[in-house]
Design a protein around this motif. Sequence first.
Motif, short mmCIF file in Angstrom:
data_model
loop_
_atom_site.label_atom_id
_atom_site.label_comp_id
_atom_site.label_asym_id
_atom_site.label_seq_id
_atom_site.Cartn_x
_atom_site.Cartn_y
_atom_site.Cartn_z
N PRO A 259 0.31 -0.98 -0.09
CA PRO A 259 -0.38 0.12 -0.19
C PRO A 259 0.95 0.99 0.12
N ILE A 260 1.90 1.70 0.55
CA ILE A 260 2.44 2.23 1.11
C ILE A 260 3.45 2.68 -0.81
N LYS A 261 3.84 1.59 -1.30
CA LYS A 261 4.21 1.66 -2.89
C LYS A 261 3.05 2.51 -3.50
N ARG A 262 1.85 1.70 -3.67
CA ARG A 262 0.62 1.96 -4.35
C ARG A 262 0.01 3.43 -3.95
N ALA A 263 0.46 4.60 -3.26
CA ALA A 263 0.40 5.27 -2.73
C ALA A 263 0.71 6.17 -3.35
N ALA A 264 2.23 5.89 -3.75
CA ALA A 264 3.09 6.93 -4.11
C ALA A 264 2.71 6.86 -5.78
N LEU A 265 2.42 6.21 -6.25
CA LEU A 265 2.18 6.07 -8.18
C LEU A 265 0.99 7.14 -7.80
N THR A 266 1.14 7.94 -9.07
CA THR A 266 0.62 8.58 -9.81
C THR A 266 -0.97 8.38 -10.17
N SER A 267 -1.93 9.24 -9.94
CA SER A 267 -3.14 9.06 -10.35
C SER A 267 -3.65 7.99 -11.02
N VAL B 51 -2.68 0.40 -13.71
CA VAL B 51 -1.94 -1.15 -12.06
C VAL B 51 -2.99 -1.42 -11.69
N GLN B 52 -4.11 -0.54 -11.64
CA GLN B 52 -5.49 -1.04 -11.22
C GLN B 52 -6.23 -2.26 -12.27
N ALA B 53 -6.39 -2.09 -13.92
CA ALA B 53 -7.20 -1.66 -14.75
C ALA B 53 -6.56 -3.18 -15.01
#
Length: 439
Positions: free
Chosen positions: A258-266, A272-274
């Motif tokens: 979750p820490i890495k994921r939160a650092a992604l741009t929108s 990534v979610q797709a």
Amino acid sequence: MFSQTLSMLFLLTVAGCQFAQPHAEDDFKRLFDGQSLKGWQLVAPKGGGYGVTNLVENGVTNAVIYCAKGGGGNLLSEKTYSDFVLRFDFKLTEGANNGLAIRAPNQAGNLAYDGLELQILDAGYKGKLKPEQFHGSVYNVAAAKQGALKPAGEWNSQEVIARGRRIPVRLNGTQILDVDINSITDPATLVKHPGLFRPGGHIGFLGHNDEVFFKNIRIKELVKVDLSNVPPKGFRTLFNGTNLAGWQGLAARPNNNPIKRAALTSDQRRNVQAEADANMTAHWKAETGTIIFDGHGRSLQTTRDYRDFEMLVDWKITAKGDSGIYLRGTPQVQMWDPRGDDNPRAAKGSGGLYNNQSEGNAKDPIVNADHIVGDWNRFRILMIDERVHVFLNGRLVVKNTILENLWDRTQPPFREGAIELQAHGSPLWFKNLYIREIQ
């Protein structure tokens, strides 16, 4: 159709504990045969423990169970009960202290915490008391009304109904308590009292060295309404039984963190979610009221985050299978085949907090409570602040334990996050996923 509707209304009325008529006495079974302690077991006896005798009062002889002066211990029914109506008479000596255990585990120790205790206490008790410690109260949890208890030396009649999370108590014809366990939200109380959430267990008397008498102990079991994928009162569904609405795929490494994921741009997060959702669609499905994983692909997670909650989930695994439940995106409440041939940790059973490392934060379950591989198991998981209780198949396997943050061990677990069903290379089945958020 009309008769089916009436039947459903009846079931829902019973489930909500709305009893229009009192229960007829001929529907009850005796828990005390008037001659012996047959059907009872004394756990951790003290002094003279408990016994059976005849009391002659006003020319009438009554067979009674008594807690000996200077004795006691936990006198528990051999049989376990879930939903029921219990009736009994009791007589206290001056200043006497005892307790009624319901849905309790078969063990020594303080069942006011690992089970649920309704206080049995003379009004003349000399110790300093809080409101939640007087007669009829759920000990240290919910206060009963006072004034209905007769003086020491006189007989009292009490009725306790346990229907789901609702516990009404009547004393000498007066309702002194009507508590919904789901209404208890104080974090300190919840972490100290995991027994509040036990769905079933033993009935018993908890002696504290004082002389107390019991007679006319009888019980009526109530039919539990268990409708698949219909949430218990106070809970809502995490899985609707039909499709994977409310769920999404988990991103591939390193963005499963979750820490890495939160650092992604929108834009990055959207891409990534797709990809994660495509992976989910390929390997997870809903079928006949069950979430099924084919053993390939990655984990499944809720589309929204949760803070403090109680969660129910039924699960099934294959031989040598491995999985887990992530709480607030943090691994994990362990699930696996409790084999011992090649994995000594697995032999300890499921439910432990697998990734804990610090001394004092247990990583293995207290007991092995798994059903045999191929059978359904049920977790009841309580996550409050950074602490976890886990029940597996009705037995407490993790008690008031800190869940360590695998992603950053210098920090406590995230204050909120998704619930995840872990993919670990083996087929999995989940059903009856419910959650009760605790505000």
